[in-house]
Design a protein around this motif. Structure first.
Motif, PDB file in Angstrom:
ATOM      1  N   TRP A 197       0.954  -1.147  -0.060  1.00 18.04           N
ATOM      2  CA  TRP A 197       0.063  -0.077   0.171  1.00 18.04           C
ATOM      3  C   TRP A 197       0.910   1.053   0.127  1.00 18.04           C
ATOM      4  O   TRP A 197       1.871   1.343   0.669  1.00 18.04           O
ATOM      5  N   VAL A 198       0.377   2.129  -0.704  1.00 22.61           N
ATOM      6  CA  VAL A 198       0.998   3.540  -0.724  1.00 22.61           C
ATOM      7  C   VAL A 198      -0.199   4.551  -0.278  1.00 22.61           C
ATOM      8  O   VAL A 198      -1.344   4.565  -1.085  1.00 22.61           O
ATOM      9  N   VAL A 199      -0.180   5.355   0.811  1.00 25.52           N
ATOM     10  CA  VAL A 199      -1.276   6.310   0.957  1.00 25.52           C
ATOM     11  C   VAL A 199      -0.709   7.657   1.042  1.00 25.52           C
ATOM     12  O   VAL A 199       0.400   7.903   1.545  1.00 25.52           O
ATOM     13  N   THR A 200      -1.567   8.508   0.345  1.00 26.72           N
ATOM     14  CA  THR A 200      -1.028   9.796  -0.069  1.00 26.72           C
ATOM     15  C   THR A 200      -2.141  10.773   0.944  1.00 26.72           C
ATOM     16  O   THR A 200      -3.317  10.586   0.744  1.00 26.72           O
ATOM     17  N   THR A 201      -1.382  12.012   1.120  1.00 23.01           N
ATOM     18  CA  THR A 201      -2.497  12.756   1.830  1.00 23.01           C
ATOM     19  C   THR A 201      -1.757  14.101   1.063  1.00 23.01           C
ATOM     20  O   THR A 201      -0.672  14.311   0.683  1.00 23.01           O
ATOM     21  N   ILE A 202      -2.466  15.231   1.559  1.00 20.60           N
ATOM     22  CA  ILE A 202      -1.939  16.668   1.205  1.00 20.60           C
ATOM     23  C   ILE A 202      -1.515  17.482   2.613  1.00 20.60           C
ATOM     24  O   ILE A 202      -0.375  18.022   2.404  1.00 20.60           O
TER      25      ILE A 202
ATOM     26  N   ILE B  81      -2.738   5.254  12.411  1.00 20.45           N
ATOM     27  CA  ILE B  81      -3.626   4.099  12.203  1.00 20.45           C
ATOM     28  C   ILE B  81      -2.585   3.029  11.711  1.00 20.45           C
ATOM     29  O   ILE B  81      -2.882   1.735  12.268  1.00 20.45           O
ATOM     30  N   TRP B  82      -1.910   3.223  10.782  1.00 13.42           N
ATOM     31  CA  TRP B  82      -1.397   1.999  10.207  1.00 13.42           C
ATOM     32  C   TRP B  82       0.137   1.953  10.325  1.00 13.42           C
ATOM     33  O   TRP B  82       0.767   0.875  10.205  1.00 13.42           O
ATOM     34  N   GLY B  83       0.906   2.748  10.911  1.00 13.78           N
ATOM     35  CA  GLY B  83       2.276   2.775  11.384  1.00 13.78           C
ATOM     36  C   GLY B  83       3.065   2.483   9.779  1.00 13.78           C
ATOM     37  O   GLY B  83       2.869   3.023   8.913  1.00 13.78           O
ATOM     38  N   GLU B  84       3.713   1.526   9.863  1.00 14.62           N
ATOM     39  CA  GLU B  84       4.670   0.942   8.995  1.00 14.62           C
ATOM     40  C   GLU B  84       3.965   0.025   8.068  1.00 14.62           C
ATOM     41  O   GLU B  84       4.754  -0.454   6.891  1.00 14.62           O
ATOM     42  N   ARG B  85       2.897  -0.282   8.220  1.00 16.99           N
ATOM     43  CA  ARG B  85       1.932  -1.230   7.073  1.00 16.99           C
ATOM     44  C   ARG B  85       1.720  -0.801   5.820  1.00 16.99           C
ATOM     45  O   ARG B  85       1.316  -1.163   5.037  1.00 16.99           O
ATOM     46  N   VAL B  86       1.707   0.690   6.058  1.00 15.22           N
ATOM     47  CA  VAL B  86       1.532   1.163   4.705  1.00 15.22           C
ATOM     48  C   VAL B  86       2.382   2.245   4.399  1.00 15.22           C
ATOM     49  O   VAL B  86       3.291   2.884   5.467  1.00 15.22           O
TER      50      VAL B  86
ATOM     51  N   ASP C  51       2.492 -14.871  -3.400  1.00 15.18           N
ATOM     52  CA  ASP C  51       3.354 -15.222  -1.921  1.00 15.18           C
ATOM     53  C   ASP C  51       4.137 -13.753  -1.737  1.00 15.18           C
ATOM     54  O   ASP C  51       4.937 -13.441  -2.524  1.00 15.18           O
ATOM     55  N   ALA C  52       3.984 -13.228  -0.537  1.00 15.85           N
ATOM     56  CA  ALA C  52       4.695 -12.236  -0.136  1.00 15.85           C
ATOM     57  C   ALA C  52       5.397 -12.188   1.173  1.00 15.85           C
ATOM     58  O   ALA C  52       4.927 -12.879   2.037  1.00 15.85           O
ATOM     59  N   PRO C  53       6.286 -11.419   1.563  1.00 14.73           N
ATOM     60  CA  PRO C  53       7.055 -11.548   2.898  1.00 14.73           C
ATOM     61  C   PRO C  53       5.912 -10.763   3.855  1.00 14.73           C
ATOM     62  O   PRO C  53       5.013 -10.300   3.475  1.00 14.73           O
ATOM     63  N   ALA C  54       6.424 -10.812   5.169  1.00 18.74           N
ATOM     64  CA  ALA C  54       5.485 -10.459   6.229  1.00 18.74           C
ATOM     65  C   ALA C  54       5.377  -8.963   5.995  1.00 18.74           C
ATOM     66  O   ALA C  54       4.269  -8.416   6.417  1.00 18.74           O
ATOM     67  N   SER C  55       6.299  -7.924   5.550  1.00 19.63           N
ATOM     68  CA  SER C  55       5.977  -6.710   5.408  1.00 19.63           C
ATOM     69  C   SER C  55       5.207  -6.372   4.605  1.00 19.63           C
ATOM     70  O   SER C  55       5.305  -6.902   3.083  1.00 19.63           O
ATOM     71  N   THR C  56       4.389  -5.452   4.303  1.00 16.82           N
ATOM     72  CA  THR C  56       3.450  -5.180   3.363  1.00 16.82           C
ATOM     73  C   THR C  56       3.624  -3.654   2.943  1.00 16.82           C
ATOM     74  O   THR C  56       2.718  -3.228   1.928  1.00 16.82           O
ATOM     75  N   ALA C  57       4.510  -3.113   3.431  1.00 22.27           N
ATOM     76  CA  ALA C  57       4.903  -1.529   2.945  1.00 22.27           C
ATOM     77  C   ALA C  57       5.392  -1.794   1.464  1.00 22.27           C
ATOM     78  O   ALA C  57       6.476  -2.538   1.249  1.00 22.27           O
ATOM     79  N   PRO C  58       5.221  -0.794   0.312  1.00 22.46           N
ATOM     80  CA  PRO C  58       5.742  -0.845  -0.811  1.00 22.46           C
ATOM     81  C   PRO C  58       7.194  -0.523  -0.530  1.00 22.46           C
ATOM     82  O   PRO C  58       7.810   0.213   0.270  1.00 22.46           O
TER      83      PRO C  58
END
Length: 445
Positions: A93-98, A109-114, A438-445
């Motif tokens: 996941w990548v989440v953008t804000t302004i 909310i998500w820490g390093e998960r995104v 199949d992905a490693p445990a980390s979900t951050a791009p």
């Protein structure tokens, strides 16, 4: 086999070139904006490279991209992102804000998960660099973020775009009238507009969206979950107060409403001398100022960062943190939701209702027209035509426990009746989610 050529409507190239030229000519103003805001919020002095999509890191693996402009949109997206993080932990996941406050909320909310970055300005070069760097396989745009180069760039790279929890007020529709020929062409590139209401869907069609690609799914805000540990939070709050006291909260207030909050608290304390005000300004740069205003009014003032709880002799308690508004709503008998005594458009009215708190607001609610209409019809909201009328409602509700309980029950029932948008949204975007890998445990791009 090669992909078919991208379809471009007649006149798109000229309109897009004029729009982009205007942005390039105005681009020096973006620096002025960042500097001017930086003197008020220091975070605006940081991470300028992201504002222009100048990344020093290597491109990440393909991901799902969600854009949520600020805190309200981030909160609204939370049920959707949380559900997908649970169902599809293999997706990056990548989440953008302004805004920096939006960035802080993403981290909370998500820490390093995104992965979080700021959305770049809608210059074609910046937007292309952003898309090529993160290589999203799906774009989810929250509510009302219609940037032409962003949408055209996704179309050109064959990235399906869904505008989820889409809303478009009559005021916003009027604001787009100059750019409507370009915005309409950009809107017709999206896979679907998942509108909150029939009125939102109609306005998106008027703006130019393809009618067959506009669907009414409802509002994700109805699917919000109460924060974990909220009962313990309220118990700790009450224990710190010692003797039970009446409590009201003024939430998401803006600068020009601050004098009104002072006047309202003074009026309410004439009836309940031990009344405690919980005050949560909308913008962090106002935290210190509202603390000073309350002290200048002659009241004992505490703050969350110095507290962490109100002292028994505090008259006002400033919530100078982010992400804790819902637990503090649950600590009050009555909530006033700001951004509504001035023509801001209102803020989330469902959050206090979800915690069982009676809700009062002002008349300027164009950003929450459908929610305010439903809440009023259900008996879960009282709207004051001006500050005096808001004060009348607060006085009446603080004096009438049965009326507060009836509003809480009505709000709870309304939320329950309107749940289901999350499920419908997941079904809508399901076919365009990345294929399982199949992905490693980390979900951050």
């Amino acid at each position: 086999m090669t992909d078919p050529p991208v379809h471009r409507e007649r006149g798109e190239g000229a309109l897009r070139a004029l729009y982009s030229l205007a942005l390039y000519l105005l681009s020096p103003l973006t620096l002025y904006h960042l500097v001017a805001r930086g003197f008020r919020v220091r975070e605006y002095f940081r991470r300028w490279d992201e504002r222009y999509a100048a990344y020093g890191t290597q491109p990440g693996r393909p991901c799902v991209w969600l854009h949520a402009v600020s805190v309200g949109e981030v909160n609204a997206s939370a049920p959707l992102v949380n559900a997908l993080l649970q169902q599809r932990p293999d997706i990056g996941w990548v989440v953008t804000t302004i805004t920096p406050t939006g960035s802080e909320r993403v981290r909370a909310i998500w820490g390093e998960r995104v992965k979080h970055v700021y959305l770049p300005y809608d210059l074609p070069g910046s937007m292309d660099r952003f898309l090529l760097h993160f290589r999203p396989s799906l774009a989810l745009i929250m509510e009302t973020e219609l940037w032409p180069n962003m949408l055209f760039g996704c179309r050109d790279l064959r990235i399906p775009v869904y505008i989820v929890n889409a809303r478009l007020s009559a005021r916003s529709l009027r604001g787009y009238r100059v750019l409507r020929p370009l915005i309409g062409r950009a809107l017709r590139t999206v896979a679907c507009v998942a509108a909150q209401s029939d009125d939102d869907a109609r306005r998106y069609r008027v703006l130019g969206a393809r009618p067959e690609r506009v669907r009414v799914l409802g509002n994700l805000k109805y699917d919000m979950a109460l924060p974990e540990g909220i009962d313990g939070f309220v118990a700790a709050f009450n224990a710190a107060l010692g003797t039970p006291r009446p409590v009201w909260i003024a939430a998401s207030t803006h600068e020009h409403e601050e004098a009104d909050v002072i006047a309202l608290h003074r009026r309410l304390r004439a009836r309940w001398p031990d009344l405690l005000l919980l005050w949560a300004p909308r913008h962090p740069e106002r935290f210190a100022r509202v603390q000073a205003l309350a002290a200048e009014a002659g009241w004992q003032v505490g703050t969350r960062t110095c507290g962490p709880w109100p002292r028994p002799d505090d008259d006002v308690f400033v919530i100078d943190t982010l992400g804790e508004l819902m637990p503090f709503y649950a600590c009050a008998q009555v909530a006033f939701v700001g951004g509504s005594l001035q023509p801001v458009g209102g803020h989330n009215l469902l959050e206090p209702a979800a915690t069982g708190t009676a809700v009062v607001t002002g008349p300027h609610l164009h950003n929450f027209a459908e929610i305010s209409r439903r809440m009023t019809a259900a008996g879960a909201l009282r709207i004051g035509a001006d500050m005096a009328a808001v004060g009348d409602h607060l006085l009446a509700l603080l004096d009438d426990g049965a009326a507060r309980q009836a509003m809480a029950a009505a709000g709870s029932a309304l939320l329950e009746r309107n749940r289901g948008t999350l499920r419908r949204t997941l079904e809508l975007i399901g076919d365009d989610l990345p294929a399982s890998v199949d992905a490693p445990a980390s979900t951050a791009p």
